[in-house]
Design an enzyme around this catalytic site. Structure first.
Site, PDB file in Angstrom:
ATOM      1  N   GLY A   1      12.762   5.002   6.601  1.00  0.00           N
ATOM      2  CA  GLY A   1      11.521   3.963   7.039  1.00  0.00           C
ATOM      3  C   GLY A   1      11.360   4.473   8.241  1.00  0.00           C
TER       4      GLY A   1
ATOM      5  N   GLU B   1      16.713   9.224   3.375  1.00  0.00           N
ATOM      6  CA  GLU B   1      15.595   9.540   2.024  1.00  0.00           C
ATOM      7  C   GLU B   1      14.645   9.248   2.587  1.00  0.00           C
ATOM      8  OE1 GLU B   1      17.451   6.461  -0.280  1.00  0.00           O
ATOM      9  OE2 GLU B   1      19.469   7.379  -1.024  1.00  0.00           O
TER      10      GLU B   1
ATOM     11  N   CYS C   1     -14.077  -1.929 -11.610  1.00  0.00           N
ATOM     12  CA  CYS C   1     -14.838  -2.986 -11.437  1.00  0.00           C
ATOM     13  C   CYS C   1     -13.844  -4.235 -11.783  1.00  0.00           C
ATOM     14  CB  CYS C   1     -15.148  -3.510 -13.408  1.00  0.00           C
ATOM     15  SG  CYS C   1     -16.396  -4.784 -13.207  1.00  0.00           S
TER      16      CYS C   1
END
Length: 421
Positions: A227, A268, A337
Site C-alpha cells: 500500500g 507484498e 468508441c
C-alpha cells in the site's frame, strides 16, 4: 526517464529510438528503477528478517518476474495462473504466496497440489481446508482489520465492508476452526489497501496482528501486505519508506521479543516496485480544436491504460518529440468508441500530429489490465536492462484476436439442415 540535451533517455537509451525500433503504442520498462526500489525497501528494513513478495498482479510479464527473482525477491499471486507463470520464471512453489479472493475450491486444490503457501481469506475456505487436508496443509490467515485508510475506495481493502479477508470480529471462529481440524497456522496477513502516506496505517494493522498472534504459537511470519504511495505528479505526497521501515521494524522487534522468537516480516509491494519503471508511449493521431477545448487524440485508449477512467488516476504526460515547445492546454483522449480521457485541460509542450507522448508511472496495473476492446491489439512490451532495450512481449496480431474462436459456416450448416429435413 530523464530529459537530456539529446532528448528523453532511459539508462542512456534514446526513447524515440526505442519507439522507432519497436513501434507504437508501446510499454517500456526501466529495470534500474525496479532494482532501485528493491534496494530502498531492503535498506529501510535492515534490522529485521525481511522478505519481499512481489505482488505479481501489478505487472505479470515473465521477464519482469525473472528480474524480481534475480534480485532475490519472492512472489505473491492471486491466481493459480499467476503462480504458474512465476514457476516458469524460476520461483520455487514455496516462494509463492497464494492469496485468493472467493475462488473455487478446485483452484485451491490446484494451489495446494503445486505446493504454494495458501493464504486463507474466509471462514468457509478455512473449514474446507480443514475438512479436506486436516493438519497436513499449513496456512496463513488474511485478516480484515476494519481500518479505513488509503486512497481510492476501489483499492481500499481493509474497511469493515470490504470483501477481503476474515473480519477481526470473527477471531474466535478462526481459532475454533484451526483447533478443530488441527490446521497449522504459520502466518498472519493484512492488506488494507493502497496509497498510504505514512506509517500510521501499518502500525494500526500491526497492533491487530500482534494481538492476534497470541492465539497461534507456531507462526513463521507476519505479512503486512503493501500500500506504499508513489508520486504520480510533482508535489505528490509519498510514503516515507525510511520512516516506515524504522517505525515498523521497531514495533516488530518488540513484538518478536514478547512472542519469544524472531519471525519473518513480509511485505507484498506491487505498485511500489514497478509503477515508476513504466512508460506507455503513444503516437498523436490528430490535434482537434473545438470551441471549448483542444483535443489530442492518440493511438491508444482505455484498452491499454484503464486507470484514468477506472480510478480517476492522474498520469503525468510528456511530449518527448517536442519537449521544449511552447506550452498549450490539451485534453488527451484515446481512440476507443467510448469516452476514454487520459487527461483533461493538461498543459503540455505544443503537440503536433505524429508527436510521441509518454504516459508516466504506467508500470503498475497498466499492461496487466489491458484488453482487446474494439478489437484493438494490445501493445508490445520492452525492458531496458543494462542500457539495452529488449522485446519482452510481441504486439498482438489478428491471429491473437481470433485464437480460440470456432467460426460457424452458416451456409454449410443451413445446407446440412435442409438436406436432413
Amino acid at each position: 526517464m530523464q530529459l537530456s540535451d539529446q532528448g528523453y533517455r532511459i539508462q542512456g537509451v534514446d526513447v524515440l529510438a526505442i519507439a522507432d525500433q519497436f513501434g507504437l503504442p508501446l510499454y517500456v520498462y526501466d529495470a534500474d528503477k525496479i532494482i532501485e526500489k528493491i534496494g530502498l525497501l531492503r535498506s529501510s528494513f535492515s534490522g529485521v528478517n525481511l522478505k519481499i513478495k512481489y505482488a505479481a498482479k501489478a505487472l505479470t510479464n515473465v521477464s519482469i518476474l525473472k528480474l524480481m527473482r534475480q534480485q532475490g525477491v519472492e512472489m505473491d499471486s492471486v491466481s493459480v495462473n499467476e503462480a504458474r507463470m512465476g514457476m516458469l520464471a524460476g520461483f520455487e512453489p514455496e516462494q509463492i504466496m497464494f492469496t485468493p479472493s472467493g475462488v473455487s475450491f478446485d483452484e485451491i486444490r490446484e494451489a495446494v497440489d503445486l505446493g504454494l503457501q495458501l493464504n486463507v481469506d474466509s471462514l468457509p475456505l478455512l473449514e474446507w481446508v480443514g475438512q479436506t487436508y486436516g493438519s497436513s496443509v499449513s496456512v496463513s490467515i488474511r485478516i480484515n482489520p476494519h481500518i479505513a485508510e488509503g486512497g481510492n475506495i476501489k483499492i481500499s481493502t481493509g474497511h469493515a465492508d470490504s470483501k477481503f479477508g476474515i473480519s477481526i470480529l470473527q477471531r474466535s471462529a478462526i481459532r475454533a476452526l484451526a483447533e478443530r481440524y488441527q490446521i497449522p497456522v504459520v502466518g498472519l496477513h493484512i492488506h488494507t489497501g493502497s496509497d498510504f502516506k505514512n506509517a500510521n496505517a501499518f502500525l494500526k494493522g500491526a497492533e491487530v496482528l500482534f494481538d492476534l498472534a497470541t492465539d497461534y504459537p507456531n507462526l513463521r511470519f507476519i505479512d503486512f501486505g503493501s500500500g506504499f504511495k508513489v508520486a504520480y505528479k510533482d508535489g505528490d505526497h509519498v510514503t516515507d519508506i525510511v520512516d516506515l521501515g524504522a517505525k515498523v521494524s521497531d514495533a516488530f522487534q518488540r513484538f518478536c521479543h514478547q512472542y519469544g522468537r524472531d519471525l519473518e516480516l513480509w511485505f507484498e509491494p506491487g505498485k511500489f516496485l514497478v509503477s515508476e519503471c513504466g512508460h506507455l508511449l503513444v503516437k498523436t493521431n490528430i490535434v482537434k480544436e473545438n470551441p471549448s477545448r483542444t483535443f489530442v487524440a492518440v493511438d491508444s485508449g482505455l484498452n491499454h491504460l484503464i486507470r484514468p477512467m477506472m480510478y480517476d488516476a492522474y498520469h503525468d504526460i510528456k511530449n518527448i518529440s517536442n519537449p521544449q515547445g511552447p506550452e498549450h492546454t490539451y485534453t488527451v483522449v484515446g481512440y476507443i468508441c467510448e469516452t476514454d480521457t487520459f487527461a483533461t485541460d493538461r498543459p503540455l509542450p505544443e503537440v503536433r500530429p505524429d508527436d510521441v507522448l509518454s504516459f508516466e508511472n504506467a508500470g503498475a496495473y497498466g499492461f496487466s489490465m489491458t484488453s482487446t476492446y474494439n478489437a484493438r491489439f494490445r501493445p508490445a512490451e520492452v525492458l531496458v536492462y543494462e542500457e539495452t532495450a529488449y522485446l519482452i512481449r510481441q504486439r498482438d496480431t489478428l491471429a491473437d484476436l481470433l485464437r480460440g474462436q470456432e467460426i460457424i459456416d452458416f451456409e454449410e450448416l443451413t445446407t446440412k439442415l435442409v438436406n436432413a429435413g
